[in-house]
Design a protein around this motif. Structure first.
Motif, PDB file in Angstrom:
ATOM      1  N   ASP A   1       0.827  -1.214   0.000  1.00 46.38           N
ATOM      2  CA  ASP A   1       0.000   0.000   0.000  1.00 46.38           C
ATOM      3  C   ASP A   1       0.858   1.261   0.000  1.00 46.38           C
ATOM      4  O   ASP A   1       2.054   1.232   0.341  1.00 46.38           O
ATOM      5  CB  ASP A   1      -0.924   0.021   1.225  1.00 46.38           C
ATOM      6  N   VAL A   2       0.232   2.360  -0.344  1.00 52.91           N
ATOM      7  CA  VAL A   2       0.859   3.673  -0.326  1.00 52.91           C
ATOM      8  C   VAL A   2      -0.015   4.603   0.507  1.00 52.91           C
ATOM      9  O   VAL A   2      -1.234   4.663   0.293  1.00 52.91           O
ATOM     10  CB  VAL A   2       1.023   4.238  -1.756  1.00 52.91           C
ATOM     11  N   VAL A   3       0.593   5.302   1.475  1.00 53.28           N
ATOM     12  CA  VAL A   3      -0.165   6.203   2.349  1.00 53.28           C
ATOM     13  C   VAL A   3       0.417   7.603   2.229  1.00 53.28           C
ATOM     14  O   VAL A   3       1.440   7.927   2.837  1.00 53.28           O
ATOM     15  CB  VAL A   3      -0.127   5.736   3.815  1.00 53.28           C
ATOM     16  N   PRO A   4      -0.200   8.474   1.438  1.00 53.11           N
ATOM     17  CA  PRO A   4       0.296   9.853   1.309  1.00 53.11           C
ATOM     18  C   PRO A   4      -0.142  10.725   2.475  1.00 53.11           C
ATOM     19  O   PRO A   4      -1.154  10.448   3.144  1.00 53.11           O
ATOM     20  CB  PRO A   4      -0.336  10.334  -0.003  1.00 53.11           C
ATOM     21  N   GLY A   5       0.634  11.776   2.743  1.00 53.26           N
ATOM     22  CA  GLY A   5       0.300  12.710   3.812  1.00 53.26           C
ATOM     23  C   GLY A   5       1.311  13.829   3.878  1.00 53.26           C
ATOM     24  O   GLY A   5       2.138  14.007   2.974  1.00 53.26           O
ATOM     25  N   ASN A   6       1.256  14.604   4.949  1.00 56.03           N
ATOM     26  CA  ASN A   6       2.163  15.736   5.119  1.00 56.03           C
ATOM     27  C   ASN A   6       3.209  15.408   6.182  1.00 56.03           C
ATOM     28  O   ASN A   6       2.961  15.537   7.379  1.00 56.03           O
ATOM     29  CB  ASN A   6       1.397  17.018   5.486  1.00 56.03           C
ATOM     30  N   SER A   7       4.367  14.954   5.746  1.00 52.57           N
ATOM     31  CA  SER A   7       5.496  14.648   6.633  1.00 52.57           C
ATOM     32  C   SER A   7       5.061  13.792   7.828  1.00 52.57           C
ATOM     33  O   SER A   7       5.014  14.266   8.963  1.00 52.57           O
ATOM     34  CB  SER A   7       6.168  15.941   7.111  1.00 52.57           C
ATOM     35  N   HIS A   8       4.775  12.540   7.557  1.00 48.44           N
ATOM     36  CA  HIS A   8       4.368  11.584   8.589  1.00 48.44           C
ATOM     37  C   HIS A   8       5.367  11.596   9.739  1.00 48.44           C
ATOM     38  O   HIS A   8       6.587  11.631   9.519  1.00 48.44           O
ATOM     39  CB  HIS A   8       4.309  10.170   8.037  1.00 48.44           C
ATOM     40  N   PHE A   9       4.864  11.529  10.969  1.00 48.25           N
ATOM     41  CA  PHE A   9       5.781  11.472  12.100  1.00 48.25           C
ATOM     42  C   PHE A   9       6.352  10.069  12.239  1.00 48.25           C
ATOM     43  O   PHE A   9       5.935   9.135  11.563  1.00 48.25           O
ATOM     44  CB  PHE A   9       5.098  11.935  13.391  1.00 48.25           C
ATOM     45  N   ASP A  10       7.307   9.912  13.163  1.00 53.02           N
ATOM     46  CA  ASP A  10       8.088   8.671  13.225  1.00 53.02           C
ATOM     47  C   ASP A  10       7.228   7.435  13.457  1.00 53.02           C
ATOM     48  O   ASP A  10       7.382   6.425  12.760  1.00 53.02           O
ATOM     49  CB  ASP A  10       9.199   8.780  14.273  1.00 53.02           C
ATOM     50  N   THR A  11       6.322   7.488  14.416  1.00 47.59           N
ATOM     51  CA  THR A  11       5.530   6.292  14.695  1.00 47.59           C
ATOM     52  C   THR A  11       4.566   5.994  13.554  1.00 47.59           C
ATOM     53  O   THR A  11       4.307   4.825  13.240  1.00 47.59           O
ATOM     54  CB  THR A  11       4.731   6.436  16.010  1.00 47.59           C
ATOM     55  N   THR A  12       4.029   7.045  12.927  1.00 43.23           N
ATOM     56  CA  THR A  12       3.122   6.860  11.787  1.00 43.23           C
ATOM     57  C   THR A  12       3.840   6.154  10.656  1.00 43.23           C
ATOM     58  O   THR A  12       3.366   5.143  10.123  1.00 43.23           O
ATOM     59  CB  THR A  12       2.581   8.217  11.301  1.00 43.23           C
ATOM     60  N   LYS A  13       4.993   6.689  10.294  1.00 43.55           N
ATOM     61  CA  LYS A  13       5.792   6.068   9.233  1.00 43.55           C
ATOM     62  C   LYS A  13       6.222   4.662   9.640  1.00 43.55           C
ATOM     63  O   LYS A  13       6.219   3.731   8.830  1.00 43.55           O
ATOM     64  CB  LYS A  13       7.017   6.922   8.922  1.00 43.55           C
ATOM     65  N   GLY A  14       6.596   4.487  10.905  1.00 41.82           N
ATOM     66  CA  GLY A  14       7.018   3.179  11.382  1.00 41.82           C
ATOM     67  C   GLY A  14       5.932   2.133  11.246  1.00 41.82           C
ATOM     68  O   GLY A  14       6.184   1.006  10.797  1.00 41.82           O
ATOM     69  N   HIS A  15       4.707   2.494  11.619  1.00 44.75           N
ATOM     70  CA  HIS A  15       3.603   1.539  11.516  1.00 44.75           C
ATOM     71  C   HIS A  15       3.270   1.228  10.059  1.00 44.75           C
ATOM     72  O   HIS A  15       2.855   0.103   9.733  1.00 44.75           O
ATOM     73  CB  HIS A  15       2.362   2.080  12.227  1.00 44.75           C
ATOM     74  N   ILE A  16       3.437   2.206   9.182  1.00 42.69           N
ATOM     75  CA  ILE A  16       3.202   1.976   7.748  1.00 42.69           C
ATOM     76  C   ILE A  16       4.268   1.037   7.188  1.00 42.69           C
ATOM     77  O   ILE A  16       3.962   0.038   6.526  1.00 42.69           O
ATOM     78  CB  ILE A  16       3.190   3.315   6.983  1.00 42.69           C
ATOM     79  N   GLU A  17       5.531   1.354   7.469  1.00 44.20           N
ATOM     80  CA  GLU A  17       6.620   0.564   6.903  1.00 44.20           C
ATOM     81  C   GLU A  17       6.730  -0.823   7.530  1.00 44.20           C
ATOM     82  O   GLU A  17       7.175  -1.773   6.881  1.00 44.20           O
ATOM     83  CB  GLU A  17       7.931   1.329   7.033  1.00 44.20           C
ATOM     84  N   PHE A  18       6.325  -0.953   8.785  1.00 43.23           N
ATOM     85  CA  PHE A  18       6.300  -2.262   9.433  1.00 43.23           C
ATOM     86  C   PHE A  18       5.383  -3.215   8.675  1.00 43.23           C
ATOM     87  O   PHE A  18       5.618  -4.432   8.631  1.00 43.23           O
ATOM     88  CB  PHE A  18       5.834  -2.122  10.887  1.00 43.23           C
ATOM     89  N   ARG A  19       4.343  -2.665   8.049  1.00 39.57           N
ATOM     90  CA  ARG A  19       3.404  -3.473   7.276  1.00 39.57           C
ATOM     91  C   ARG A  19       3.810  -3.560   5.809  1.00 39.57           C
ATOM     92  O   ARG A  19       3.006  -3.937   4.956  1.00 39.57           O
ATOM     93  CB  ARG A  19       1.991  -2.884   7.432  1.00 39.57           C
ATOM     94  N   LYS A  20       5.064  -3.182   5.508  1.00 33.92           N
ATOM     95  CA  LYS A  20       5.644  -3.236   4.153  1.00 33.92           C
ATOM     96  C   LYS A  20       4.853  -2.382   3.175  1.00 33.92           C
ATOM     97  O   LYS A  20       4.675  -2.737   2.004  1.00 33.92           O
ATOM     98  CB  LYS A  20       5.759  -4.685   3.675  1.00 33.92           C
TER      99      LYS A  20
END
Length: 458
Positions: A116-135
């Motif tokens: 998946d791709v999740v666009p946004g405005n400069s995701h914070f660390d935990t947000t990006k971490g949870h996204i990337e953890f799910r590949k």
């Protein structure tokens, strides 16, 4: 004579903080492997690591703590919080969690899948971490002005609609589970997002049939900036602005440790019943029953009051203007900071502060460490260390901004403390040309490394 500004509260209790010597701090930071997270709090004089859960609660919040209902299911404290969330946000459904990253974990478990791709405005660390953890991949669509700390723009947290549309056009709709807008945008310097931009993003999302969610950790501060800066909102109350902002979205996650004015807590609020049902399963798995979700009854009661207090103008004026006071002191000392000043923190521009330290040697981290050594002040790096490694190439990601965040706890420090911080930074700035080298990483976690990373001094 015009009366000077005074805080809309008085002090009922104090907490002692310890002074230390420079020699002690040099020893302590080395023992902590040059990671400020590893320092025990008694070794810090002024703690600006985060504004998350570090503020002071009001007498009304403490009163709620005394009458918290700790029933496992259906407590009266839950009902108070549910009513408060509905009143403030307008969302229909609500799930409590123990903090913001827990809310992300629950919601993203229901919505985000590999690829998946999740666009946004400069995701914070935990947000990006949870996204990337799910590949999946987080795509930054923040406006370009956010990455120039010298530009004065009233809403540097805004989403660039052209960038967002490009993401929509280049990926199948089913690969974009949602767009997330962070208010205020922490990674861009605590910068706000305008109502106009939120409306335009909402319209674009509806056009492409993609849900819109908010990372709403600092939603009240964002509303304050809207009231002060956006045409047509000067006469609206903070609560009216908040309700309008959330009306353009499908849901939200929040770390209530920020604009909920509590030391622990968070929640998810939604309009989609089906998403709520999916999230409920993960909430029970990860957090607890749906009427407490990892929170004590007393904490839910305090949060119900805190949401109301945080959306009052007098409180917000006191909070945001103290941050601006520190920012202006630093500007007067010629210290390079992100402008305009953020709502919860001042962000030092390490690229301009210590360009003599190579980026590969983590110049923002080096600056944060030096500030601790000089003044016993703990900030946090928002730069290459936090940006982490690319999950595919494992190479360092070098963000456009290398920042040190000085996050001001709510209702906690005095203006004298701000003067102390400014003076310490002036001393660091006056000796900046002596800084030639930084640090090397000797141990790191595979994701969200900045919390536990270990350094050695070069």
């Amino acid at each position: 004579m015009e009366l000077p500004y005074a805080e809309p509260y008085k002090i009922k209790m104090v907490e002692h903080i310890k002074r230390s010597t420079k020699e002690q701090r040099l020893k302590w930071i080395k023992e902590a492997n040059y990671n400020l997270f590893n320092l025990s709090s008694d070794k810090v004089f002024i703690d600006l690591l985060t504004d998350s859960g570090t503020g002071a609660m009001s007498d009304q919040q403490w009163a709620e703590m005394m009458i918290g209902d700790e029933s496992y299911a259906g407590s009266s404290s839950f009902k108070k919080l549910k009513k408060s969330v509905k009143k403030i946000t307008g969302f229909k459904y609500f799930l409590p969690t123990h903090q913001g990253r827990a809310a992300e974990n629950v919601l993203f478990s229901a919505l985000v899948k590999e690829g998946d791709v999740v666009p946004g405005n400069s995701h914070f660390d935990t947000t990006k971490g949870h996204i990337e953890f799910r590949k999946a991949t987080a795509v930054d669509c923040t406006i370009d002005e956010a990455f120039d700390t010298s530009i004065i723009h009233p809403f540097k947290g805004n989403v660039d609609l052209k960038k967002l549309k490009t993401v929509f056009e280049s990926h199948p709709k089913e690969k974009i589970p949602f767009v997330i807008i962070t208010i205020t945008c922490n990674s861009a310097g605590g910068q706000p997002v305008s109502v106009q931009n939120i409306k335009e993003v909402s319209t674009l999302c509806k056009q492409y049939e993609i849900p819109l969610y908010f990372d709403a950790a600092r939603f009240a501060e964002n509303a304050y900036f809207i009231k002060k800066r956006e045409i047509g909102y000067q006469d609206k109350t903070i609560k009216e602005i908040v309700k309008e902002v959330f009306s353009y979205g499908d849901g939200m996650t929040i770390s209530a440790k920020k604009d909920g004015l509590v030391n622990m807590g968070g929640f998810i609020a939604l309009n989609d019943k089906e998403v709520f049902k999916q999230a409920t399963v993960f909430n029970i798995m990860f957090e607890g029953f749906i009427t407490y979700g990892g929170m004590n009854g007393r904490d839910m009661g305090a949060l119900a009051v805190g949401l109301n207090e945080a959306t009052e103008f007098n409180y917000l004026e006191s909070r945001v203007e103290q941050v601006a006071y520190l920012g202006q002191k630093l500007v007067d000392y010629c210290v390079p900071v992100q402008k305009p000043f953020g709502g919860h923190a001042i962000f030092l521009d390490a690229n301009k502060f210590v360009p003599t330290i190579p980026r590969e040697e983590y110049r923002a981290q080096a600056l944060a460490i030096e500030l601790y050594i000089v003044g016993g002040i703990r900030g946090v790096e928002i730069g290459t260390v936090l940006a982490d490694r690319d999950p595919f190439t494992r190479k360092n990601r070098f963000p456009e901004l290398e920042l040190v965040r000085l996050a001001i706890p709510r209702r906690t420090y005095s203006y004298n403390h701000m003067d102390y911080v400014a003076a310490a930074l002036k001393n660091v700035y006056d000796t900046r040309k002596e800084a030639k080298s930084g640090y090397v990483i000797v141990d790191e976690a595979p994701i969200m490394r900045h919390f536990t990373v270990k350094f050695e001094k070069l």
